[in-house]
Design a protein around this motif. Sequence first.
Motif, PDB file in Angstrom:
ATOM      1  N   VAL A  74      11.201 -24.410 -14.683  1.00 57.76           N
ATOM      2  CA  VAL A  74      12.002 -25.531 -15.165  1.00 57.76           C
ATOM      3  C   VAL A  74      12.089 -26.527 -14.016  1.00 57.76           C
ATOM      4  CG1 VAL A  74      14.258 -26.273 -16.008  1.00 57.76           C
ATOM      5  CG2 VAL A  74      13.340 -24.067 -16.710  1.00 57.76           C
ATOM      6  N   VAL A  75      11.888 -27.801 -14.336  1.00 57.79           N
ATOM      7  CA  VAL A  75      11.913 -28.847 -13.333  1.00 57.79           C
ATOM      8  C   VAL A  75      12.826 -29.973 -13.803  1.00 57.79           C
ATOM      9  CG1 VAL A  75      10.517 -30.604 -12.160  1.00 57.79           C
ATOM     10  CG2 VAL A  75       9.566 -28.351 -12.569  1.00 57.79           C
ATOM     11  N   MET A  76      13.616 -30.503 -12.870  1.00 55.71           N
ATOM     12  CA  MET A  76      14.386 -31.708 -13.149  1.00 55.71           C
ATOM     13  C   MET A  76      13.755 -32.853 -12.369  1.00 55.71           C
ATOM     14  SD  MET A  76      18.273 -32.925 -12.383  1.00 55.71           S
ATOM     15  CE  MET A  76      17.902 -33.052 -10.667  1.00 55.71           C
ATOM     16  N   VAL A  77      13.532 -33.956 -13.054  1.00 55.60           N
ATOM     17  CA  VAL A  77      13.047 -35.157 -12.388  1.00 55.60           C
ATOM     18  C   VAL A  77      14.085 -36.255 -12.567  1.00 55.60           C
ATOM     19  CG1 VAL A  77      10.611 -34.547 -12.662  1.00 55.60           C
ATOM     20  CG2 VAL A  77      11.709 -35.976 -14.383  1.00 55.60           C
ATOM     21  N   THR A  78      14.117 -37.169 -11.611  1.00 56.22           N
ATOM     22  CA  THR A  78      15.036 -38.297 -11.681  1.00 56.22           C
ATOM     23  C   THR A  78      14.268 -39.584 -11.419  1.00 56.22           C
ATOM     24  OG1 THR A  78      15.599 -38.124  -9.336  1.00 56.22           O
ATOM     25  CG2 THR A  78      17.017 -36.935 -10.890  1.00 56.22           C
ATOM     26  N   GLY A  79      14.772 -40.678 -11.939  1.00 56.87           N
ATOM     27  CA  GLY A  79      14.149 -41.976 -11.694  1.00 56.87           C
ATOM     28  C   GLY A  79      14.485 -42.951 -12.786  1.00 56.87           C
ATOM     29  N   ARG A  80      13.875 -44.077 -12.708  1.00 61.75           N
ATOM     30  CA  ARG A  80      14.087 -45.130 -13.705  1.00 61.75           C
ATOM     31  C   ARG A  80      13.090 -45.042 -14.837  1.00 61.75           C
ATOM     32  NH1 ARG A  80      14.834 -50.775 -10.877  1.00 61.75           N
ATOM     33  NH2 ARG A  80      14.330 -51.253 -13.016  1.00 61.75           N
ATOM     34  N   GLY A  81      11.996 -44.349 -14.598  1.00 62.15           N
ATOM     35  CA  GLY A  81      10.952 -44.282 -15.623  1.00 62.15           C
ATOM     36  C   GLY A  81      10.126 -45.539 -15.609  1.00 62.15           C
ATOM     37  N   SER A  82       8.960 -45.502 -16.216  1.00 56.69           N
ATOM     38  CA  SER A  82       8.072 -46.669 -16.210  1.00 56.69           C
ATOM     39  C   SER A  82       8.346 -47.600 -17.379  1.00 56.69           C
ATOM     40  CB  SER A  82       6.611 -46.215 -16.228  1.00 56.69           C
ATOM     41  OG  SER A  82       6.360 -45.416 -17.377  1.00 56.69           O
ATOM     42  N   VAL A 111      10.721 -35.575  -8.206  1.00 58.81           N
ATOM     43  CA  VAL A 111      11.188 -34.214  -8.495  1.00 58.81           C
ATOM     44  C   VAL A 111      12.543 -34.003  -7.835  1.00 58.81           C
ATOM     45  CG1 VAL A 111      10.698 -31.755  -8.263  1.00 58.81           C
ATOM     46  CG2 VAL A 111       8.824 -33.371  -8.677  1.00 58.81           C
ATOM     47  N   GLY A 112      13.512 -33.551  -8.655  1.00 58.34           N
ATOM     48  CA  GLY A 112      14.834 -33.226  -8.136  1.00 58.34           C
ATOM     49  C   GLY A 112      14.883 -31.781  -7.674  1.00 58.34           C
ATOM     50  N   ASN A 113      14.618 -30.852  -8.557  1.00 63.16           N
ATOM     51  CA  ASN A 113      14.552 -29.442  -8.179  1.00 63.16           C
ATOM     52  C   ASN A 113      13.699 -28.671  -9.169  1.00 63.16           C
ATOM     53  OD1 ASN A 113      16.798 -29.484 -10.190  1.00 63.16           O
ATOM     54  ND2 ASN A 113      16.904 -27.311  -9.685  1.00 63.16           N
ATOM     55  N   LEU A 114      13.339 -27.461  -8.749  1.00 62.32           N
ATOM     56  CA  LEU A 114      12.462 -26.609  -9.520  1.00 62.32           C
ATOM     57  C   LEU A 114      13.010 -25.186  -9.468  1.00 62.32           C
ATOM     58  CD1 LEU A 114       8.644 -26.524  -9.205  1.00 62.32           C
ATOM     59  CD2 LEU A 114       9.918 -24.427  -9.014  1.00 62.32           C
ATOM     60  N   ASP A 115      13.032 -24.528 -10.611  1.00 62.35           N
ATOM     61  CA  ASP A 115      13.453 -23.135 -10.699  1.00 62.35           C
ATOM     62  C   ASP A 115      12.362 -22.396 -11.458  1.00 62.35           C
ATOM     63  OD1 ASP A 115      15.063 -20.883 -10.468  1.00 62.35           O
ATOM     64  OD2 ASP A 115      16.255 -21.373 -12.229  1.00 62.35           O
ATOM     65  N   ALA A 116      11.899 -21.270 -10.905  1.00 63.72           N
ATOM     66  CA  ALA A 116      10.800 -20.544 -11.533  1.00 63.72           C
ATOM     67  C   ALA A 116      11.046 -19.044 -11.506  1.00 63.72           C
ATOM     68  CB  ALA A 116       9.486 -20.863 -10.818  1.00 63.72           C
ATOM     69  N   VAL A 117      10.457 -18.366 -12.496  1.00 68.32           N
ATOM     70  CA  VAL A 117      10.509 -16.912 -12.585  1.00 68.32           C
ATOM     71  C   VAL A 117       9.082 -16.416 -12.806  1.00 68.32           C
ATOM     72  CG1 VAL A 117      11.398 -14.914 -13.840  1.00 68.32           C
ATOM     73  CG2 VAL A 117      12.783 -16.979 -13.675  1.00 68.32           C
ATOM     74  N   ILE A 118       8.686 -15.428 -12.007  1.00 69.82           N
ATOM     75  CA  ILE A 118       7.403 -14.758 -12.191  1.00 69.82           C
ATOM     76  C   ILE A 118       7.714 -13.382 -12.760  1.00 69.82           C
ATOM     77  CG2 ILE A 118       5.298 -13.916 -11.077  1.00 69.82           C
ATOM     78  CD1 ILE A 118       6.163 -15.779  -8.673  1.00 69.82           C
ATOM     79  N   ILE A 119       6.964 -12.981 -13.786  1.00 69.18           N
ATOM     80  CA  ILE A 119       7.148 -11.653 -14.361  1.00 69.18           C
ATOM     81  C   ILE A 119       5.867 -10.866 -14.093  1.00 69.18           C
ATOM     82  CG2 ILE A 119       7.764 -10.301 -16.392  1.00 69.18           C
ATOM     83  CD1 ILE A 119       8.369 -13.809 -16.844  1.00 69.18           C
TER      84      ILE A 119
END
Length: 164
Positions: A152-160, A92-100
């Motif tokens: 919204v989440v960004m992930v980073t890596g090489r993948g499997s 996980v790189g970062n996460l951004d969330a909104v609660i309504i």
Amino acid sequence: MMRIGIGYDIHRLVKGRKLFLGGIEIPHSKGLLGHSDGDALLHAVCDALLGAVNAGDIGGHFPDTDRRYNGIDSAGLLKKCAEIVKSKGFSVGNLDAVIIAESPKLFDYKKAMGAKIAGLLRIPADQVSIKAKTGEGLGEIGKGKAIAAYSVVMVTGRGSSRRK
């Protein structure tokens, strides 16, 4: 490689249940109705993580027809989703969330929610952003009958699997 996932969830507010959002209990006269603890924010984060690594959605992994998940703490579901992300070769790189939510007011709980989610995902707290908005009196959320969350989440890596 970077990937992005988006998640959404909504649950109806009902009397007789505790309110859990972002993995913490929030004092309120109602709680979120759900097969699990109803934590709409953690469910949205789960879907964002699973979507980022093309691993389906929360309902596919933890169906509401399975008694094992009846009343379960959604923090455990989020940990399992984080394990799936790792197993696919990503982090996980970062996460951004909104609660309504019309009520309760969530300003005083955002930092604790972010810290809890960061701990569950094993990432620094400054990589988790939690925002809270109201429904401005509109719709089911605005009438205080439900709470929704987007993530919204960004992930980073090489993948499997790699392209050839």
